[in-house]
Scaffold this active site. Structure first.
Site, PDB file in Angstrom:
ATOM      1  N   LYS A 111       1.644 -10.674  -8.889  1.00 47.73           N
ATOM      2  CA  LYS A 111       1.181  -9.286  -8.987  1.00 47.73           C
ATOM      3  C   LYS A 111      -0.306  -9.189  -9.299  1.00 47.73           C
ATOM      4  O   LYS A 111      -0.961  -8.232  -8.911  1.00 47.73           O
ATOM      5  CB  LYS A 111       1.973  -8.536 -10.062  1.00 47.73           C
ATOM      6  CG  LYS A 111       3.378  -8.173  -9.637  1.00 47.73           C
ATOM      7  CD  LYS A 111       3.928  -7.097 -10.576  1.00 47.73           C
ATOM      8  CE  LYS A 111       5.337  -6.691 -10.182  1.00 47.73           C
ATOM      9  NZ  LYS A 111       5.887  -5.713 -11.147  1.00 47.73           N
ATOM     10  N   LYS A 194      11.130 -10.849   1.275  1.00 50.34           N
ATOM     11  CA  LYS A 194      12.119  -9.944   0.677  1.00 50.34           C
ATOM     12  C   LYS A 194      11.926  -8.504   1.143  1.00 50.34           C
ATOM     13  O   LYS A 194      10.789  -8.070   1.340  1.00 50.34           O
ATOM     14  CB  LYS A 194      11.965  -9.962  -0.857  1.00 50.34           C
ATOM     15  CG  LYS A 194      12.963 -10.852  -1.539  1.00 50.34           C
ATOM     16  CD  LYS A 194      12.870 -10.746  -3.049  1.00 50.34           C
ATOM     17  CE  LYS A 194      13.234  -9.370  -3.561  1.00 50.34           C
ATOM     18  NZ  LYS A 194      13.360  -9.321  -5.021  1.00 50.34           N
ATOM     19  N   LYS A 197       9.796  -2.423  -1.672  1.00 52.24           N
ATOM     20  CA  LYS A 197       9.276  -1.058  -1.582  1.00 52.24           C
ATOM     21  C   LYS A 197       7.771  -1.056  -1.341  1.00 52.24           C
ATOM     22  O   LYS A 197       7.212  -0.045  -0.968  1.00 52.24           O
ATOM     23  CB  LYS A 197       9.645  -0.228  -2.809  1.00 52.24           C
ATOM     24  CG  LYS A 197       9.377  -0.841  -4.139  1.00 52.24           C
ATOM     25  CD  LYS A 197      10.124  -0.047  -5.228  1.00 52.24           C
ATOM     26  CE  LYS A 197      10.326  -0.875  -6.475  1.00 52.24           C
ATOM     27  NZ  LYS A 197      11.380  -0.335  -7.339  1.00 52.24           N
TER      28      LYS A 197
END
Ligand code: TRP
Length: 331
Positions: A111, A194, A197
């Site tokens: 991240k 994956k 969103k």
């Protein structure tokens, strides 16, 4: 005694990966266990955000969870910032966790990306807050997607060290619950990534808010290969997109990939995809309808969260008091 806790970020819409990988397990567990489910708005501010979007996101996620089958009468559903114990316990546990442990967390590395120096300190300590979420309730079982395994290991390490340091068996060691054939739902555009969103392509995921036409169109466009489906799972090796669609069919119908391939082996995607779309629409249509009916009823959603927070506090506050006594705070 068992107690279940899990959390989900309020950012963006729920998608099929969240639903099959986690939420469906939550819904199942609420009948057999005492369950707390938390919309983690404290975690949401570890990355860039805007207040208005965050506020709307908490309500939307609450509506989506109820639409997916969580029943506020059978589980405790609340948002994290409404229960101050999470942040307070996180501080104590930050003094238990070691820098070396956090330095190994792969999600922080992903991240924070190239600009690690510019990441928030909150993003770095995110897994300690997550441990506090779980331990504030002495939760024993934590249903999560498999990307959360490492954070759960850390929560166990923190619980263990806290107990050892204070000489009190205060926290049970929480167990991850990772189950279901489709715990890893992959992108419809790339079978090695994956479903997420944050994928810039909306065609890569099925949102729980997608209507029947959108679902059919996305499945039709889903990336595949030119071969027909094999008749056994071994034949899916090296075919990640085909494996993902078969896995989705299995998860949605409650069958194994073996059973799916016994039925569809030898067929091309021209036949398989419409069948998959139909099953998916059947599962998602009622969720979609409930979500649409609920999402704008702010008063009802806020009332659910307020009631959930009251119940959560009633469990967590005495546990925080035990922690205070254990570490030697006066009070
Ligand atoms: N980090 C989790 C995720 O991104 C969300 C989360 C926050 C969580 N606190 C938790 C999950 C506690 C389980 C238990 O999915």
């Amino acid at each position: 005694m068992t107690r279940v806790f899990s959390g989900i970020q309020p950012t963006g819409n729920l998608h099929l990966g969240n639903y099959l990988g986690a939420i469906r397990n939550w819904v199942r567990m609420q009948d057999s266990h005492e369950c707390l489910f938390c919309v983690v708005d404290l975690h949401a501010i570890t990355m860039p955000y805007t207040p208005a979007t965050l506020r709307a996101g908490v309500r939307e996620m609450t509506a989506a969870l109820i639409a997916s089958g969580l029943d506020p009468a059978r589980c405790i559903l609340f948002n994290q910032s409404a229960v101050r114990v999470h942040a307070e316990l996180a501080w104590v546990l930050m003094c238990t966790a070691r820098v070396g442990w956090l330095n190994r967390m792969t999600q922080f590395k992903e991240k924070s990306g190239k600009d690690r120096e510019g990441a928030s300190v909150g993003l770095y300590t995110y897994p300690v807050l997550q441990a506090a979420d779980i331990l504030a309730y002495k939760a024993t079982h934590v249903p999560v997607g498999d990307d959360q395994k490492q954070h759960l290991e850390l929560a166990r390490d923190i619980a263990q060290k806290f107990n050892t340091d204070t000489g009190i068996e205060l926290f049970p060691l929480p167990e991850p619950v990772i189950e279901g054939p489709a715990t890893r739902v992959m992108s419809l555009r790339d079978g090695s990534a994956k479903m997420s969103k944050s994928d810039p392509s909306d065609a890569a995921r099925i949102n729980l808010t997608d209507n029947a036409d959108a679902i059919a169109a996305k499945i039709k466009r889903a990336k595949t290969d030119p071969e027909p489906l094999p008749s056994e799972p071994a034949g899916l090796a090296g075919r990640p997109e085909a494996a993902n669609l078969v896995g989705l069919m299995a998860a949605l119908t409650g069958q194994t990939p073996d059973q799916i391939l016994a039925t569809y082996g030898g067929q091309g995607f021209g036949q398989f995809k419409p069948a998959l779309a139909e099953v998916m629409i059947d599962v998602l249509a009622p969720i979609n309808a409930r979500f649409t009916a609920l999402r704008d009823d702010h008063a009802a959603l806020d009332a659910v969260l307020a009631h959930g927070a009251d119940r959560a506090r009633a469990i967590a506050e005495p546990i925080l008091a035990e922690v205070h006594r254990a570490v030697g705070f006066r009070g």
